[in-house]
Design a protein around this motif. Sequence first.
Motif, short mmCIF file in Angstrom:
data_model
loop_
_atom_site.label_atom_id
_atom_site.label_comp_id
_atom_site.label_asym_id
_atom_site.label_seq_id
_atom_site.Cartn_x
_atom_site.Cartn_y
_atom_site.Cartn_z
N VAL A 157 -104.51 -5.43 -30.31
CA VAL A 157 -104.14 -6.15 -29.08
C VAL A 157 -105.26 -7.11 -28.67
CG1 VAL A 157 -103.66 -5.90 -26.61
CG2 VAL A 157 -102.53 -4.43 -28.24
N GLY A 158 -106.50 -6.67 -28.79
CA GLY A 158 -107.62 -7.55 -28.44
C GLY A 158 -107.61 -8.83 -29.27
N SER A 159 -107.37 -8.69 -30.57
CA SER A 159 -107.31 -9.86 -31.45
C SER A 159 -106.14 -10.77 -31.08
CB SER A 159 -107.14 -9.42 -32.91
OG SER A 159 -108.22 -8.64 -33.31
N LEU A 160 -105.00 -10.16 -30.76
CA LEU A 160 -103.83 -10.94 -30.36
C LEU A 160 -104.11 -11.75 -29.10
CD1 LEU A 160 -100.77 -11.64 -30.51
CD2 LEU A 160 -100.39 -9.60 -29.13
N LEU A 161 -104.71 -11.12 -28.11
CA LEU A 161 -105.00 -11.82 -26.86
C LEU A 161 -106.03 -12.93 -27.05
CD1 LEU A 161 -104.96 -8.88 -24.29
CD2 LEU A 161 -103.24 -10.68 -24.58
N GLU A 162 -107.04 -12.68 -27.89
CA GLU A 162 -108.04 -13.71 -28.18
C GLU A 162 -107.40 -14.91 -28.86
OE1 GLU A 162 -111.30 -12.04 -30.37
OE2 GLU A 162 -111.74 -10.59 -28.79
N SER A 163 -106.52 -14.64 -29.82
CA SER A 163 -105.82 -15.74 -30.52
C SER A 163 -104.93 -16.51 -29.56
CB SER A 163 -104.98 -15.19 -31.67
OG SER A 163 -105.80 -14.59 -32.64
N LEU A 164 -104.24 -15.81 -28.71
CA LEU A 164 -103.36 -16.46 -27.75
C LEU A 164 -104.16 -17.31 -26.77
CD1 LEU A 164 -100.55 -16.93 -26.73
CD2 LEU A 164 -100.72 -14.81 -25.43
N GLU A 165 -105.27 -16.79 -26.30
CA GLU A 165 -106.13 -17.58 -25.40
C GLU A 165 -106.60 -18.86 -26.09
OE1 GLU A 165 -110.38 -17.40 -22.99
OE2 GLU A 165 -109.60 -15.55 -23.87
N SER A 166 -107.01 -18.74 -27.34
CA SER A 166 -107.47 -19.90 -28.11
C SER A 166 -106.35 -20.95 -28.23
CB SER A 166 -107.94 -19.44 -29.49
OG SER A 166 -108.33 -20.53 -30.26
N LEU A 167 -105.14 -20.50 -28.55
CA LEU A 167 -104.01 -21.43 -28.66
C LEU A 167 -103.71 -22.12 -27.33
CD1 LEU A 167 -101.55 -19.32 -30.85
CD2 LEU A 167 -102.64 -21.48 -31.49
N LEU A 168 -103.75 -21.36 -26.25
CA LEU A 168 -103.48 -21.93 -24.93
C LEU A 168 -104.55 -22.95 -24.54
CD1 LEU A 168 -102.22 -18.77 -23.01
CD2 LEU A 168 -100.86 -20.72 -23.80
N ARG A 169 -105.80 -22.66 -24.88
CA ARG A 169 -106.89 -23.59 -24.53
C ARG A 169 -106.75 -24.92 -25.29
NH1 ARG A 169 -110.16 -21.92 -20.88
NH2 ARG A 169 -110.65 -19.72 -20.62
N LYS A 170 -106.21 -24.88 -26.50
CA LYS A 170 -105.98 -26.11 -27.26
C LYS A 170 -104.83 -26.92 -26.67
CE LYS A 170 -107.65 -24.23 -31.61
NZ LYS A 170 -107.28 -23.71 -32.92
N ARG A 171 -103.88 -26.25 -26.06
CA ARG A 171 -102.67 -26.90 -25.60
C ARG A 171 -102.73 -27.37 -24.14
NH1 ARG A 171 -97.00 -24.10 -26.88
NH2 ARG A 171 -97.60 -24.73 -28.95
N TYR A 172 -103.49 -26.67 -23.31
CA TYR A 172 -103.49 -26.97 -21.88
C TYR A 172 -104.88 -27.34 -21.39
CZ TYR A 172 -98.90 -24.82 -21.99
OH TYR A 172 -97.61 -24.53 -22.27
N GLU A 173 -104.89 -27.95 -20.20
CA GLU A 173 -106.16 -28.27 -19.57
C GLU A 173 -106.88 -26.98 -19.20
OE1 GLU A 173 -106.09 -31.11 -16.37
OE2 GLU A 173 -104.25 -31.98 -17.16
N GLU A 174 -108.02 -27.15 -18.61
CA GLU A 174 -108.85 -26.01 -18.24
C GLU A 174 -108.11 -25.03 -17.33
OE1 GLU A 174 -112.17 -23.81 -18.68
OE2 GLU A 174 -111.81 -25.71 -19.64
#
Length: 93
Positions: free
Chosen positions: A42-59
């Motif tokens: 789950v930790g890895s999943l959330l880290e990956s999801l955060e990374s994807l969201l940071r690439k797609r959205y503003e701060e």
Amino acid sequence: MGTIVVLSPIADVRNDESPLATRVSDLAHRRIGFLNNRKANVGSLLESLESLLRKRYEEFVVIKAEKNAALAAPKEVMNRMSTCDAVIAAIGD
């Protein structure tokens, strides 16, 4: 001869209507909660999801919390997540 009592294992149906939360239209300048239930990956999943969201959205601001997978989230965790505009809860193995 004795009496046989037959019991039904079927419980009454409980239908609590809970409306879905309103979705946010944009993550820019929002507080996004990531709730980890401490299961494997789950930790890895959330880290990956955060990374994807940071690439797609503003701060946006990330608020992280953890809970035991077998128990409801403690009041402190729920209070922390209640300050967020949206929460991503991961439940994985």
